[in-house]
Design a protein around this motif. Sequence first.
Motif, PDB file in Angstrom:
ATOM      1  N   LYS A  68      33.325   9.950  36.151  1.00  0.00           N
ATOM      2  CA  LYS A  68      34.200  11.109  36.365  1.00  0.00           C
ATOM      3  C   LYS A  68      34.749  11.143  37.788  1.00  0.00           C
ATOM      4  O   LYS A  68      35.906  11.516  38.003  1.00  0.00           O
ATOM      5  CB  LYS A  68      33.437  12.401  36.041  1.00  0.00           C
ATOM      6  N   CYS A  69      33.934  10.755  38.761  1.00  0.00           N
ATOM      7  CA  CYS A  69      34.385  10.813  40.144  1.00  0.00           C
ATOM      8  C   CYS A  69      35.590   9.897  40.376  1.00  0.00           C
ATOM      9  O   CYS A  69      36.511  10.247  41.116  1.00  0.00           O
ATOM     10  CB  CYS A  69      33.244  10.466  41.091  1.00  0.00           C
ATOM     11  N   LEU A  70      35.594   8.754  39.715  1.00  0.00           N
ATOM     12  CA  LEU A  70      36.769   7.877  39.806  1.00  0.00           C
ATOM     13  C   LEU A  70      37.898   8.425  38.931  1.00  0.00           C
ATOM     14  O   LEU A  70      39.058   8.482  39.356  1.00  0.00           O
ATOM     15  CB  LEU A  70      36.398   6.437  39.395  1.00  0.00           C
ATOM     16  N   ALA A  71      37.563   8.879  37.727  1.00  0.00           N
ATOM     17  CA  ALA A  71      38.597   9.363  36.785  1.00  0.00           C
ATOM     18  C   ALA A  71      39.413  10.529  37.365  1.00  0.00           C
ATOM     19  O   ALA A  71      40.630  10.582  37.186  1.00  0.00           O
ATOM     20  CB  ALA A  71      37.950   9.780  35.467  1.00  0.00           C
ATOM     21  N   VAL A  72      38.747  11.451  38.073  1.00  0.00           N
ATOM     22  CA  VAL A  72      39.489  12.623  38.591  1.00  0.00           C
ATOM     23  C   VAL A  72      40.482  12.205  39.679  1.00  0.00           C
ATOM     24  O   VAL A  72      41.528  12.831  39.858  1.00  0.00           O
ATOM     25  CB  VAL A  72      38.557  13.738  39.114  1.00  0.00           C
ATOM     26  N   ASN A  73      40.165  11.147  40.390  1.00  0.00           N
ATOM     27  CA  ASN A  73      41.111  10.631  41.376  1.00  0.00           C
ATOM     28  C   ASN A  73      42.251   9.879  40.701  1.00  0.00           C
ATOM     29  O   ASN A  73      43.412  10.013  41.097  1.00  0.00           O
ATOM     30  CB  ASN A  73      40.381   9.724  42.383  1.00  0.00           C
ATOM     31  N   ILE A  83      50.740   4.274  39.682  1.00  0.00           N
ATOM     32  CA  ILE A  83      49.798   3.281  39.148  1.00  0.00           C
ATOM     33  C   ILE A  83      48.609   3.229  40.105  1.00  0.00           C
ATOM     34  O   ILE A  83      48.783   2.932  41.288  1.00  0.00           O
ATOM     35  CB  ILE A  83      50.449   1.872  39.117  1.00  0.00           C
ATOM     36  N   PRO A  84      47.380   3.517  39.641  1.00  0.00           N
ATOM     37  CA  PRO A  84      46.214   3.449  40.528  1.00  0.00           C
ATOM     38  C   PRO A  84      45.833   1.996  40.787  1.00  0.00           C
ATOM     39  O   PRO A  84      45.947   1.161  39.892  1.00  0.00           O
ATOM     40  CB  PRO A  84      45.129   4.166  39.723  1.00  0.00           C
ATOM     41  N   LYS A  85      45.385   1.669  42.017  1.00  0.00           N
ATOM     42  CA  LYS A  85      45.088   0.258  42.317  1.00  0.00           C
ATOM     43  C   LYS A  85      43.761   0.000  43.027  1.00  0.00           C
ATOM     44  O   LYS A  85      42.969  -0.809  42.585  1.00  0.00           O
ATOM     45  CB  LYS A  85      46.232  -0.337  43.145  1.00  0.00           C
ATOM     46  N   TYR A  86      43.536   0.655  44.151  1.00  0.00           N
ATOM     47  CA  TYR A  86      42.353   0.354  44.962  1.00  0.00           C
ATOM     48  C   TYR A  86      41.582   1.632  45.252  1.00  0.00           C
ATOM     49  O   TYR A  86      42.189   2.674  45.479  1.00  0.00           O
ATOM     50  CB  TYR A  86      42.789  -0.247  46.300  1.00  0.00           C
ATOM     51  N   PHE A  87      40.239   1.543  45.269  1.00  0.00           N
ATOM     52  CA  PHE A  87      39.488   2.750  45.645  1.00  0.00           C
ATOM     53  C   PHE A  87      38.322   2.446  46.568  1.00  0.00           C
ATOM     54  O   PHE A  87      37.790   1.333  46.604  1.00  0.00           O
ATOM     55  CB  PHE A  87      39.040   3.536  44.411  1.00  0.00           C
ATOM     56  N   LEU A  88      37.953   3.489  47.327  1.00  0.00           N
ATOM     57  CA  LEU A  88      36.798   3.439  48.225  1.00  0.00           C
ATOM     58  C   LEU A  88      35.855   4.562  47.846  1.00  0.00           C
ATOM     59  O   LEU A  88      36.301   5.624  47.396  1.00  0.00           O
ATOM     60  CB  LEU A  88      37.240   3.615  49.684  1.00  0.00           C
ATOM     61  N   VAL A  89      34.567   4.336  48.014  1.00  0.00           N
ATOM     62  CA  VAL A  89      33.557   5.321  47.619  1.00  0.00           C
ATOM     63  C   VAL A  89      32.666   5.651  48.804  1.00  0.00           C
ATOM     64  O   VAL A  89      32.080   4.756  49.413  1.00  0.00           O
ATOM     65  CB  VAL A  89      32.640   4.753  46.515  1.00  0.00           C
ATOM     66  N   SER A  90      32.566   6.933  49.112  1.00  0.00           N
ATOM     67  CA  SER A  90      31.623   7.358  50.141  1.00  0.00           C
ATOM     68  C   SER A  90      30.520   8.133  49.437  1.00  0.00           C
ATOM     69  O   SER A  90      30.794   9.095  48.708  1.00  0.00           O
ATOM     70  CB  SER A  90      32.369   8.238  51.140  1.00  0.00           C
ATOM     71  N   ILE A  91      29.277   7.701  49.627  1.00  0.00           N
ATOM     72  CA  ILE A  91      28.174   8.345  48.905  1.00  0.00           C
ATOM     73  C   ILE A  91      27.084   8.770  49.890  1.00  0.00           C
ATOM     74  O   ILE A  91      26.673   7.991  50.752  1.00  0.00           O
ATOM     75  CB  ILE A  91      27.646   7.419  47.769  1.00  0.00           C
ATOM     76  N   LEU A 132      23.280  15.272  46.296  1.00  0.00           N
ATOM     77  CA  LEU A 132      24.134  14.074  46.287  1.00  0.00           C
ATOM     78  C   LEU A 132      25.616  14.480  46.419  1.00  0.00           C
ATOM     79  O   LEU A 132      26.050  15.433  45.763  1.00  0.00           O
ATOM     80  CB  LEU A 132      23.937  13.294  44.981  1.00  0.00           C
ATOM     81  N   VAL A 133      26.330  13.775  47.264  1.00  0.00           N
ATOM     82  CA  VAL A 133      27.765  14.018  47.445  1.00  0.00           C
ATOM     83  C   VAL A 133      28.479  12.680  47.289  1.00  0.00           C
ATOM     84  O   VAL A 133      28.077  11.695  47.911  1.00  0.00           O
ATOM     85  CB  VAL A 133      28.075  14.590  48.850  1.00  0.00           C
ATOM     86  N   ILE A 134      29.506  12.650  46.465  1.00  0.00           N
ATOM     87  CA  ILE A 134      30.211  11.384  46.255  1.00  0.00           C
ATOM     88  C   ILE A 134      31.724  11.632  46.357  1.00  0.00           C
ATOM     89  O   ILE A 134      32.255  12.539  45.725  1.00  0.00           O
ATOM     90  CB  ILE A 134      29.757  10.719  44.929  1.00  0.00           C
ATOM     91  N   THR A 135      32.354  10.858  47.205  1.00  0.00           N
ATOM     92  CA  THR A 135      33.784  11.007  47.461  1.00  0.00           C
ATOM     93  C   THR A 135      34.492   9.704  47.134  1.00  0.00           C
ATOM     94  O   THR A 135      34.060   8.645  47.590  1.00  0.00           O
ATOM     95  CB  THR A 135      34.038  11.328  48.956  1.00  0.00           C
ATOM     96  N   VAL A 136      35.536   9.798  46.345  1.00  0.00           N
ATOM     97  CA  VAL A 136      36.351   8.619  46.055  1.00  0.00           C
ATOM     98  C   VAL A 136      37.719   8.803  46.712  1.00  0.00           C
ATOM     99  O   VAL A 136      38.302   9.889  46.657  1.00  0.00           O
ATOM    100  CB  VAL A 136      36.507   8.398  44.529  1.00  0.00           C
ATOM    101  N   THR A 137      38.193   7.760  47.356  1.00  0.00           N
ATOM    102  CA  THR A 137      39.563   7.728  47.880  1.00  0.00           C
ATOM    103  C   THR A 137      40.286   6.640  47.103  1.00  0.00           C
ATOM    104  O   THR A 137      39.782   5.524  46.996  1.00  0.00           O
ATOM    105  CB  THR A 137      39.556   7.400  49.384  1.00  0.00           C
TER     106      THR A 137
END
Length: 335
Positions: A68-73, A83-91, A132-137
């Motif tokens: 879900k954290c990726l899907a919402v972004n 078009i989505p292409k690249y992502f970064l995850v801060s956890i 837990l906190v997870i951030t996707v860019t």
Amino acid sequence: MSIQDEFEFIRSIRPAHYFHEGLVVGIGDDAAVYTPNKGFQQIVCTDTMVEGVHFLRKTMEPFDIGFKCLAVNISDIAAMGGIPKYFLVSIAIPSRWHEKDLQSIYKGMADAAEKYKVDLIGGDTVSIADHLVITVTLIGEVERGKAQLRSSARPGDVVFVTGTLGDSAAGLHLLLNDEFNLPEDDYQYLVSRHRRPKPQVKAGRIISEVDRASLNDISDGIASELNEIADMSNVQIVVHKDLLPLSDSIQLLPLEKQFEWAITGGEDFELVGTTSKHSFEVLKKKCEQEGIRITKIGEVFEGSPSVYLQEKNIRKRLLSKGYNHFKKGDSFGSI
Ligand SMILES: Nc1ncnc2c1ncn2[C@@H]1O[C@H](COP(=O)(O)OP(=O)(O)OP(=O)(O)O)[C@@H](O)[C@H]1O
Ligand SMILES: Cc1ncc(C[n+]2csc(CCOP(=O)(O)O)c2C)c(N)n1
Ligand SMILES: [Mg+2]
Ligand SMILES: [Mg+2]
Ligand SMILES: [Mg+2]
């Protein structure tokens, strides 16, 4: 036991392959490097999920949290027509989270990444005291000048929405409350709409082809999202209660609840927007060919920025009170 070693953990979550040729440096250096495509503009967004606010152990499995954290972004890139292409995850990981569950979070993310062809190119791993906190860019792209903005609604437009509304909030309600004995299939459908949203990238791409459309994705509920469009476009929006698309499953639940969830529940991650009558007909045809449900729910008028919900001959003001992290309240006001 939580993770033993930060660097070992990072090695373990490195993807085995990348989808995009433009990627020059992925995980492993001080920063990632990619070459943007000619003729495209870059789109970038970020959203965070916090334990206790966006999920509980009771409402989401670790796999779902990652998905879900990726899907919402991805949904925010879809809402720009991109078009989505690249992502970064801060956890940020509290010590009570076990390594196995953290691996499952990354498996969920990898599942969404595979479905939408996006590459994990970096991130950050830190410890935290409590939740837990997870951030996707997420970085995406769109053909130059084709991004669809909240400020593009015009009087005379049709208001449309993809999919059905309120399912996610209904699913969450079922997970948190032991009431309404639904048939198993309907229960599972609503719960999966909460846990595994399907960002509408394809619909966003179709919408990006029309001359002009305003667009938003539904994270906080249509009351909130439509007010954002009305404010940014300086228009009045009227939606008709009887046109709101509701799933068969939600319709097994109490009527008042159905509309509350559909209007202010949020987390549908469908698209809501406006476009001219002509463009809407074109859009509708293309969506139907792709098996995407798209429904007219209202119209746009001249007037000071505001949103109304019409039922028979009665119009009620719909205030911008969907999900708000710092305010909770009734979304209905009077004119
Ligand atoms: N803390 C912040 N610092 C800088 N900009 C922010 C911050 N929070 C939000 N924004 C910006 O404000 C705008 C609206 O953000 P918002 O988070 O409301 O939209 P959204 O991501 O579509 O909705 P949601 O977070 O409910 O999914 C975006 O341009 C976003 O980048
Ligand atoms: C346990 C639990 N309680 C409540 C909710 C509902 N919820 C949380 S954040 C949000 C809006 C979208 O987030 P954001 O605005 O940060 O994108 C909604 C509707 C939930 N998912 N889980
Ligand atoms: Mg946001
Ligand atoms: Mg959004
Ligand atoms: Mg929000």
